[in-house]
Each structure stands twice: as structure tokens, then as C-alpha cells.
Design an enzyme around this catalytic site. Structure first.
Site, PDB file in Angstrom:
ATOM      1  CG  ASP A 268      -2.174   0.893   0.941  1.00  0.00           C
ATOM      2  OD1 ASP A 268      -2.129   1.731   0.007  1.00  0.00           O
ATOM      3  OD2 ASP A 268      -3.165   0.779   1.675  1.00  0.00           O
TER       4      ASP A 268
HETATM    5  C1  BGC Z   1      -5.149   3.206   0.079  1.00  0.00           C
HETATM    6  C2  BGC Z   1      -5.251   2.164  -1.020  1.00  0.00           C
HETATM    7  C3  BGC Z   1      -5.143   2.835  -2.369  1.00  0.00           C
HETATM    8  C4  BGC Z   1      -3.831   3.603  -2.436  1.00  0.00           C
HETATM    9  C5  BGC Z   1      -3.598   4.285  -3.757  1.00  0.00           C
HETATM   10  C6  BGC Z   1      -3.949   4.117  -0.098  1.00  0.00           C
HETATM   11  O1  BGC Z   1      -4.037   5.196   0.758  1.00  0.00           O
HETATM   12  O2  BGC Z   1      -5.096   2.572   1.328  1.00  0.00           O
HETATM   13  O3  BGC Z   1      -6.453   1.474  -0.908  1.00  0.00           O
HETATM   14  O4  BGC Z   1      -5.243   1.897  -3.384  1.00  0.00           O
HETATM   15  O5  BGC Z   1      -3.843   4.597  -1.413  1.00  0.00           O
HETATM   16  O6  BGC Z   1      -4.492   5.311  -3.953  1.00  0.00           O
END
Ligand code: BGC
Length: 720
Positions: A268
Site C-alpha cells: 500500500d
Molecule cells: C489506500 C489504497 C489505495 C492507495 C492508492 C492508499 O491510501 O489505502 O487502498 O489503493 O492509497 O491510492
């Protein structure tokens, strides 16, 4: 005598004809096929290996971290494009600060609403539509579906997920994955694993045992993997003492070895803190792979990025060239398998499918809005002689949506007011601050309330004072009150539940979902959704309560979210396998609304349960068959639910567990034979001693239910 015989033969014939013409065999999960990419895993691996022989170690390193926040590098001379990765489960999140974005994307009802449909085929269509919008927008990898289990009602991201039951979530997810990938867009299962709250998600440690992991938190991921998903995103939190994105236990052991995932693992965004551990853990791709200049919070995290540390770690002998090679191979392999070296990612011909996508979004709202209370059949509103419908409350003119990376703005919006005006014309009176007299004059009062949930924070289960007082005021002045709840999760309704006549849970219904709400209010659409969660009477009743550190209170800012200076706090999953109805039933705590519950404008009768065998051994399947009849006056859908109950066990088990369901549409008076298979493994629990699934010989009840608290038919079987 002869005449009597002819008469009886005729009667028998008529009986047989009338039965068979009305009845139809339906089989659960018939025909589900996992996704197969254009190039198989082995061939794609071979090609990736060949390509990598042309690259130096420095070049290989450039593949193992992202670029420009949402991109991964391609290999131009081998026609492998750089890939754009974009959010998320409920539609395409348009990033206005990036070039070349889609002009618009469809805002679908949120995934918890999709889960409320219990319609697996619809999950596939919903996801296919999103995959097609990805193709139109040059998006190669969708950063979804999200599938963390609903353990705590306060989780700000519950709207992005599929509820509290691993079986229901699994069936929806597998169809979702196939739907997205059938368009040539890669799906990403996220967030692996036990990211079940967003409060201090980067500085929390989920302490969880293997049995709970296998019975609750892993099944939806396993279903997605078996359906062919080609990417997995690890989560922000620690799992049993290590950050998921750099945990060998999480990636090498749980994800790769135990669940059998072979394709690409990514972190993530900003969740790797020790590059050496990450490279050794089975992680492939550090996202976004770099910091952001001038960002006051992120600048504090230093440089834990894989691309900038890999060479040093190699020189110090802490990681090997083999490690880097594997990571780069996994990055290239997904493009090759999906055929992205043979065709463009972008295909604008999909733009013409937007009207179809809008229709799927609306259908999801029709089947996803749950009718929870209908005292004295106040609904549909025509029952109440509705010549004046008073509408008040929140979200009347602006459509509520879940926030954060999953947010989708949509287009062609129809807000609640306009949807109701179209359906009811002048009968609708929107009064933001009604007087006692206004309430008294109305033949029906609609009070719209809810919460605005978002990634990055959790929100209280309790509604705010203003909302509670609005509902109370309406209830004091009218005995025809219908509350419409707009939220991505369960909220506290027990204070006023008994005082109002109707409750409709419309979740976040997407860009045109209020059209479906209007149809449900008028009776044009018969509600057919069922809760994919239990809604507790008070938060203290719920399985994960309490979970935030003593002395801290819920926050609403992003600052806390990225503050790595905060101490790590443990979220102890000491309820084990007892989450959702498994908890409420075992602890004999009555929720306000149980899992699987939802009302219809018609009624259903269950009868004639039969099983193909009374005893089962390893590898066997029993077919459970029963008759479902619509005994009311309108067409409607029932969701028949099959639960398994172990009558005696050497370990503590939930009172029952969902292992099958079927959504069945029936006209008035119509009946169908429904058949649901149960496998020997469906009777099993995860045995911590043998580290495998174990079915103990003995008796089990197979329960056919219309909701988790309403068993309609029971059949005992014996496992050998
Ligand atoms: C989130 C993810 C997301 C990623 C990219 C993160 O803050 O937890 O679910 O895919 O950002 O936007």
C-alpha cells in the site's frame, strides 16, 4: 368406474403439469469459471525471464518501485508499456492532477451495497463495467477489489468492502475478479491482511490467531486468488508484530505458500519501513516507491524506498540478485500474461458503453437498498394514502459518497430530491426545517440521515445530536415516519428504531441510486436486498469493541494517519472466529438487525426440504433441495440462505456459518425448487494442531433461513 379412473388420471395429469410448469430447478454457483489470462503463468514467466537477461541489475532495480505516484515502469524495447494503477472497488477514481484522465467515470453504489444484493452475477457485471472504464481511461491495473472483513462498525472504509461474512464476500469477490479481468484490466485484491479499522492504521498491530485468519480474514482473498486475480496489495497495519508489507509471515507464508498466490504483490502507498525485510518478505513492488517533495508529513519518514536502497543492500550482501530478479520478473510478468505487449491498454471504444454502466449502477441500487422496518405496511407510500410526502434531513440535494482513494464523483447525478420529484411529482414537499404543523399535515414523512465515511479515519457508531433530535422531532409529530439511512456501515438506530414506522438503508447509492430509492418508496421496485452485516444495538455489544488505545479519541485528520512517531498499539482480535453474527449468536446478544435480514413487499414460504444423502464422507457433496413459494401479491426476490451448524465439536465453533445462498425471483403464487450444494469441507473448521481444515465426524444441521435469525427448514446429516 372407468369414468372415475379417467377423472383421476386427468386430475393427476393436471397436477403434474401444473407442478412442473411452475417449478424450475436452480443450482447455486452453477457455471462459475476462474479467469484465465491470454498468456498462461508459466509462458509469461519464461518470457519475463528472457527479457530480463537484457537488463543490468540497476535496470532491474528500477522495476521494483513505482514512479510518479501511480505508475510502474515498462520495457519499451520489448513493447511492455509503463502501467497506470488506479483506484478502486466502486468505480474509477479520477485524479484531476494527472494528465490524460477519463472525462468521467460511473459512480456505482458502494461495495457494501453491492454485497447487500447477494447477486453474484450482478457483482460480475458491476466489475466488468469498471474494468471497461479502466480500458477507456488507459488504466492497466485496478487497485481493487477491497475486501477487508467488517469487524467493527466504526471502520471508515467499511463502505469499500463486502460485509462481515467470509462466504458471502468470497462469492461476490470471485465474480468481481472475473468481471474486471475479463476486460483485460488487472484486479488487485486489497488490503492483505487484517486492516479492519482505519484508526491509526499505519501504527496499529493486528494480533490475530491462525484459525481466525483462515476462517474469517483469508477466505475472500483465497476466493479472489482462485478466481485468477493477478495482483495483491498488502496493508498498512502490522500483523502479529510486523508491518504487512515487509512481513515474510504475511507474504511468503500466508499469501504465497498457504493461499497459493503466484502473481504480483505490491505495498500500500508508503507502508514499507525496512527495505531489507521487505525484499526478503516476498514483496515485489514498493508503491508509490518515492516520497513527495514538500509534504510536511511524508518528509519525516526518510528514505525507506526499495529502489533507492536495493543497490546498497546488495553491496552489503543483505539481499541477493535473485531477490531483485524475482521482483522485477513478477512486475513484468503481469503485463505479458495480460498481453499488454501485444495490444494497447487504452481502448476508447469502451466509452460508448457508459449508458450500459449507468444501468448496471442503477440495478445495483435497486437490489442493494435494504428495507429494514415497515410497521403497519407504511410502505410502499401508496398504502398510506400519500397525497403529501414531507422530505427533510441531510443528503437531500447532495449525493453522499465514501471518501478517500475510493471516491468516485460520477456524472448525470440524480439527487434524492429530484428522484423523488420525478416519481411523486407535487406530492413531494422538501422542507429543510419543518414545524410541528408541517409534520402533522404530511401523510408520510421521509427523514434522510447518515454519515460521511472515509478512508484514513474511523467514525463513531453513534449519530450526532442534531441527527438524533431531527428523527425524534419527526417521530413526536407524526406516526408515519420513514427514516432513510445513507451510510457505508451500521449506525446506532436503537434510540429511535421503535419510534419510527419505516427504515430504509440506502448506503451510498451512487450517481443515480436515489432513482431506485424512489422506486422502492412508490412500490415500483420491490426491495430485495439483505444486510451483509449485523447492526448492533450499541457499539459496546460488538465483537471488536474496544479497539482504540486507552485515553485516545477518534480523529478526523490525515496528520495522525501518517504520523509514524506514534507508538504502535495492539488491536487484539481476542474474539477469534466470533465476528458478526458468529459473535452475537454465541454470546446471546441480540443485534438490532441481524445479518441476512431485509424485508420485501411480498412474502415467501419454504417447504419440502430434501437431501441427496444423509451421510457424507471426505470429498462428498450433498445437494439440499427445498421449495420456495411467493405467497404474497407482488413479484419479488427472496435470498434463501444455507447455514451449517455443528452439533458437537471439540473446539468452540460459531452457532452456525453461512455456506450457501441463492437469490430467487418469483411472481405472485409462483414456486421454484431451489438446490444448494454443501461440500464435506463446508462442515470443517481450521484446526490449529494439524494446520488444516478438519471435519469432525458427527451430526450437523443444515439450516435453510431467510435471515440469520429466521430458520425456516432444518435437516440433519451425519459426517463420517
Ligand atoms: C489506500 C489504497 C489505495 C492507495 C492508492 C492508499 O491510501 O489505502 O487502498 O489503493 O492509497 O491510492
Amino acid at each position: 368406474m372407468r369414468n372415475t379412473c379417467i377423472f383421476f388420471t386427468g386430475l393427476l395429469f393436471f397436477y403434474l403439469v401444473s407442478c412442473t410448469s411452475k417449478e424450475q430447478i436452480t443450482v447455486e454457483n452453477n457455471g462459475f469459471k476462474p479467469y484465465k489470462p491470454p498468456v498462461g503463468y508459466e509462458d509469461a514467466a519464461l518470457r519475463a525471464e528472457q527479457i530480463l537477461t537484457n537488463f543490468s541489475i540497476e535496470e532491474k532495480i528500477s522495476f521494483i518501485g513505482g514512479h510518479n505516484l501511480f505508475f510502474i515502469q515498462g520495457a519499451d524495447s520489448f513493447h511492455i508499456p509503463r502501467l497506470y494503477l488506479s483506484d478502486a472497488t466502486q468505480g474509477v477514481h479520477i485524479r484531476k492532477d494527472l494528465d490524460g484522465q477519463l472525462g468521467k467515470s460511473t459512480a456505482f453504489p458502494c461495495p457494501i451495497s453491492l454485497a447487500s444484493t447477494w447477486n453474484t452475477e450482478l457483482a460480475g457485471k458491476y466489475a466488468k463495467a469498471i474494468g471497461e472504464e479502466c480500458r477507456a481511461g488507459d488504466i492497466a491495473v485496478l487497485l481493487g477489489p477491497g475486501m477487508n472483513l467488517y469487524r467493527i462498525s466504526q471502520n471508515g472504509r467499511n463502505f469499500e468492502y463486502f460485509g462481515e461474512d467470509p462466504y458471502l464476500a468470497s462469492r461476490m469477490i470471485e465474480n468481481y475478479v472475473v468481471g474486471v479481468q475479463s476486460t483485460g484490466t488487472i484486479a488487485t485484491l486489497k488490503h492483505f491482511v487484517t486492516n479492519n479499522t482505519d484508526y491509526r492504521r499505519r501504527t496499529s498491530n493486528s494480533v490475530v490467531d491462525e484459525r481466525a485468519l483462515h476462517e474469517l480474514y483469508l477466505p475472500a482473498f483465497k476466493a479472489g486468488i482462485d478466481a485468477g486475480a493477478m495482483a495483491v496489495m498488502t496493508s498498512y497495519n502490522q500483523v502479529n508484530g510486523e508491518w504487512a508489507g515487509q512481513s515474510s509471515y504475511v507474504i511468503n507464508n500466508l499469501l504465497r505458500r498457504q493461499l497459493g498466490f503466484k502473481w504480483l504483490v505490491m505495498s500500500d502507498w508508503w507502508s514499507i519501513w525496512d527495505p531489507e525485510k521487505a525484499i526478503k518478505s516476498g514483496q515485489d513492488l514498493d508503491m508509490p516507491g518515492h516520497g513527495i517533495e514538500g509534504n510536511e508529513y511524508l518528509s519525516k519518514i526518510g528514505d525507506p524506498f526499495l529502489r533507492s536502497n536495493a543497490k546498497r543492500l546488495l553491496d552489503e550482501g543483505k539481499v541477493t540478485e535473485g531477490d531483485i530478479h524475482r521482483m522485477a520478473k513478477n512486475v513484468l510478468q503481469i503485463s505479458i500474461a495480460m498481453g499488454l505487449d501485444k495490444r494497447p491498454v487504452k481502448d476508447t471504444s469502451y466509452l460508448k458503453k457508459f449508458p450500459e454502466h449507468e444501468e448496471i449502477a442503477l440495478q445495483t441500487a435497486r437490489e442493494g437498498i435494504v428495507l429494514l422496518r415497515n410497521e403497519g405496511n407504511i410502505l410502499p407510500v401508496s398504502n398510506s394514502g400519500s397525497n403529501s410526502i414531507l422530505l427533510t434531513g441531510q443528503f437531500v440535494e447532495k449525493i453522499p459518497m465514501g471518501g478517500g482513494s475510493a471516491e468516485v464523483e460520477g456524472y448525470n447525478h440524480v439527487n434524492m430530491l429530484n428522484a423523488l420529484k420525478t416519481e411523486f411529482g407535487d406530492q413531494i414537499q422538501y422542507i429543510p426545517e419543518p414545524t410541528a404543523e408541517d409534520y402533522k399535515k404530511a401523510s408520510v414523512v421521509l427523514v434522510s440521515i447518515g454519515t460521511l465515511d472515509s478512508e484514513g479515519r474511523d467514525s463513531p457508531f453513534e449519530l450526532d445530536e442534531n441527527t438524533i433530535s431531527l428523527v425524534s422531532q419527526a417521530a413526536q409529530n407524526s406516526d408515519k415516519v420513514v427514516v432513510i439511512v445513507n451510510s457505508g456501515r451500521g449506525v446506532k438506530m436503537s434510540d429511535w428504531n421503535e419510534k419510527v414506522q419505516g427504515i430504509i438503508y440506502s448506503w451510498y447509492p451512487g450517481q443515480t441510486g436515489y432513482v431506485a430509492l424512489a422506486e422502492i418508496l412508490s412500490g415500483k421496485t420491490n426491495p430485495s436486498a439483505r444486510l451483509p452485516i449485523s447492526i448492533e444495538k450499541k457499539f459496546e455489544d460488538s465483537p471488536g469493541y474496544p479497539y482504540i488505545p486507552e485515553g485516545e479519541s477518534l480523529y478526523t485528520d490525515w496528520k495522525t494517519d501518517v504520523n509514524m512517531e506514534l507508538p504502535i498499539y495492539d488491536i487484539v482480535y481476542d474474539e477469534g472466529v466470533l465476528v458478526g453474527y458468529r459473535w452475537y449468536e454465541r454470546k446471546k446478544i441480540e443485534p438490532l438487525y441481524p445479518f441476512g435480514f431485509g424485508l420485501s413487499y411480498t412474502s415467501f414460504e419454504y417447504s419440502g426440504i430434501k437431501v441427496s444423502t444423509n451421510t457424507m464422507g471426505p470429498g462428498d457433496t450433498v445437494q439440499v433441495e427445498f421449495i420456495l413459494k411467493n405467497t404474497g401479491g407482488s413479484k419479488g426476490a427472496e435470498i434463501a440462505q444455507l447455514y451449517v451448524q455443528d452439533l458437537e465439536s471439540s473446539v468452540l465453533r460459531p452457532v452456525k456459518e453461512l455456506k450457501g445462498f441463492k437469490k430467487v425471483w418469483l411472481g405472485p403464487g409462483e414456486s421454484k425448487v431451489v438446490r444448494i450444494p454443501v461440500n464435506y469441507k463446508d462442515l470443517a473448521f481450521w484446526d490449529e494442531n494439524s494446520k488444516g481444515w478438519k471435519t469432525e465426524p458427527g451430526d450437523f444441521n443444515l439450516l435453510i433461513a431467510s435471515s440469520s435469525d429466521n430458520i425456516r427448514l432444518t435437516q440433519k446429516i451425519t459426517a463420517r
